[in-house]
Scaffold this motif. Structure first.
Motif, PDB file in Angstrom:
ATOM      1  N   LEU A 257      53.108  95.906   4.671  1.00 31.09           N
ATOM      2  CA  LEU A 257      54.258  95.268   5.311  1.00 31.09           C
ATOM      3  C   LEU A 257      55.289  94.766   4.304  1.00 31.09           C
ATOM      4  O   LEU A 257      56.361  94.315   4.699  1.00 31.09           O
ATOM      5  CB  LEU A 257      53.782  94.116   6.203  1.00 31.09           C
TER       6      LEU A 257
ATOM      7  N   TRP B 191      55.699  97.258  11.812  1.00 30.94           N
ATOM      8  CA  TRP B 191      54.685  98.287  12.049  1.00 30.94           C
ATOM      9  C   TRP B 191      53.960  97.977  13.352  1.00 30.94           C
ATOM     10  O   TRP B 191      53.832  96.817  13.754  1.00 30.94           O
ATOM     11  CB  TRP B 191      53.655  98.307  10.930  1.00 30.94           C
TER      12      TRP B 191
ATOM     13  N   GLU C 261      49.750 102.058  13.704  1.00 28.84           N
ATOM     14  CA  GLU C 261      50.179 102.535  12.389  1.00 28.84           C
ATOM     15  C   GLU C 261      49.397 101.859  11.271  1.00 28.84           C
ATOM     16  O   GLU C 261      48.986 102.513  10.307  1.00 28.84           O
ATOM     17  CB  GLU C 261      51.676 102.292  12.210  1.00 28.84           C
ATOM     18  N   LEU C 262      49.211 100.553  11.394  1.00 32.45           N
ATOM     19  CA  LEU C 262      48.465  99.829  10.371  1.00 32.45           C
ATOM     20  C   LEU C 262      46.990 100.225  10.371  1.00 32.45           C
ATOM     21  O   LEU C 262      46.362 100.308   9.308  1.00 32.45           O
ATOM     22  CB  LEU C 262      48.619  98.322  10.573  1.00 32.45           C
TER      23      LEU C 262
ATOM     24  N   HIS D 225      46.796 103.415   8.574  1.00 33.98           N
ATOM     25  CA  HIS D 225      47.030 103.195   7.142  1.00 33.98           C
ATOM     26  C   HIS D 225      45.770 102.676   6.448  1.00 33.98           C
ATOM     27  O   HIS D 225      45.439 103.109   5.341  1.00 33.98           O
ATOM     28  CB  HIS D 225      48.170 102.190   6.962  1.00 33.98           C
TER      29      HIS D 225
ATOM     30  N   PHE E 100      55.013  95.086  17.702  1.00 38.08           N
ATOM     31  CA  PHE E 100      55.306  95.326  16.299  1.00 38.08           C
ATOM     32  C   PHE E 100      55.046  94.046  15.526  1.00 38.08           C
ATOM     33  O   PHE E 100      55.259  92.942  16.038  1.00 38.08           O
ATOM     34  CB  PHE E 100      56.767  95.748  16.110  1.00 38.08           C
TER      35      PHE E 100
ATOM     36  N   ARG F  87      55.556  92.179  11.493  1.00 31.97           N
ATOM     37  CA  ARG F  87      56.194  92.207  10.187  1.00 31.97           C
ATOM     38  C   ARG F  87      55.852  90.918   9.460  1.00 31.97           C
ATOM     39  O   ARG F  87      55.340  89.968  10.074  1.00 31.97           O
ATOM     40  CB  ARG F  87      57.719  92.360  10.326  1.00 31.97           C
TER      41      ARG F  87
ATOM     42  N   THR G  25      57.479 107.768   4.991  1.00 32.89           N
ATOM     43  CA  THR G  25      57.307 106.466   5.643  1.00 32.89           C
ATOM     44  C   THR G  25      56.747 105.417   4.693  1.00 32.89           C
ATOM     45  O   THR G  25      56.383 104.323   5.126  1.00 32.89           O
ATOM     46  CB  THR G  25      56.348 106.599   6.846  1.00 32.89           C
TER      47      THR G  25
END
Length: 240
Positions: A32, A38, A42-43, A46, A77, A79, A211
Motif C-alpha cells: 500500500l 487496493w 488484490e492484496l 499479492h 478498498f 489504503r 500494477t
C-alpha cells in the motif's frame, strides 16, 4: 507500592508492533506504499493468502487506524491512513533486515531491478531516481541540510518555474528526509516531494510499470531532468 499495583498509562507500542509483526499484514502495508487503494482480493493475491484471511488481517489494520477503507458499491478498498502512516512504514522498512531471496525467473529479476531503479513511496519518488533527484537538488542549492532539511529560497523559485504549486500549509512538513531502503541514502519526501512526484506524472516524465510501485523514466522525463537539474543521461546512471 508493589510492582503489580503499578498501572502505566500511555501509548501501547507493543500492540502496534504486534500488528506489524505478522508477515502478511506487513506485506499489505508495504504494498500500500504505492499510495493507491487496493481491494482485499488484490492484496490476498499479492500476499498469497486466502481472501477470508486477508479480510481478517485488514479488519485489524483498519481497526488500529493504520488503514482506512472506502466502499464503492459492493467493493471495499483500503489504503494507508495518511502520510504519517506511510512515514512509519517507510522508516521501519529502512531499518528492517533485508530478506535474501533469489529471484527464480527473469520477470522476477526485472521487477526487482525496476523497483530499485525508480518507484513511488506512497506519494513521492524513491529508488535510485528519487535519490538522484534529491542529491541534484542539494548540489544546486535548492535543498539545505545544515540545520535539518529545508527548502531554500532558490528551491521555492525553482518549483515556481516548473509550475509546481504547493498545497496550503498543514501538519505535514514541506520537506522531509526519507531513508531509501534500496539505496540506503535519503530521498525527498514531505509535501514538496509529493508535489514533484505528481508533477512528474502529470508532465509525462514518468509512467507506471504495470500494477507495481515501479515507474519508468520516459525520454521526455530524461530530457527534463537533465535540463532542470543537470542529471546525466549517461549509461549506468539513475536515469537509465
Amino acid at each position: 507500592m508493589r510492582n503489580h499495583d503499578v498501572h502505566l498509562e500511555g501509548p501501547d507500542l507493543a500492540a502496534l508492533a504486534g500488528l506489524l509483526a505478522d508477515g502478511t499484514r506487513a506485506d499489505f502495508c508495504l504494498a500500500l506504499l504505492d499510495g493507491r487503494a487496493w481491494t482485499a482480493t488484490e492484496l490476498a493475491r499479492h500476499a498469497g493468502v486466502a481472501a477470508s484471511t486477508a479480510t481478517e488481517h485488514l479488519n485489524l489494520l483498519v481497526g488500529a487506524g493504520l488503514l482506512k477503507q472506502e466502499r464503492q458499491g459492493r467493493h471495499r478498498f483500503v489504503r494507508l491512513a495518511g502520510p504519517e502512516t506511510a512515514q512509519l512504514i517507510e522508516t521501519l522498512a529502512s531499518m528492517a533486515p533485508r530478506r535474501v531471496t533469489t529471484p527464480r525467473s527473469l520477470p522476477a529479476v526485472n521487477r526487482s531491478r525496476a523497483l530499485a531503479r525508480a518507484r513511488t513511496c506512497y506519494d513521492h519518488l524513491a529508488g535510485a531516481l528519487g535519490v538522484a533527484i534529491t542529491e541534484a537538488m542539494t548540489d544546486r542549492g535548492l535543498l539545505d541540510w545544515e540545520q535539518g532539511l529545508t527548502l531554500t529560497g532558490n528551491g521555492i523559485g525553482w518549483l515556481a518555474e516548473l509550475g509546481i504549486v504547493l498545497p496550503p500549509a498543514t501538519r505535514r512538513p514541506p520537506v522531509r528526509s526519507c531513508l531509501d531502503w534500496t539505496e540506503r541514502r535519503p530521498h525527498l519526501a514531505g509535501a514538496v516531494g509529493a508535489a514533484i512526484c505528481r508533477h512528474a506524472f502529470d508532465s509525462g516524465w514518468i509512467t507506471r510499470i504495470g500494477t507495481s510501485r515501479a515507474v519508468a523514466l520516459t525520454e521526455i522525463g530524461r530530457r527534463a531532468l537533465h535540463a532542470h537539474l543537470g542529471l546525466s543521461d549517461e549509461p549506468h546512471t539513475a536515469l537509465r
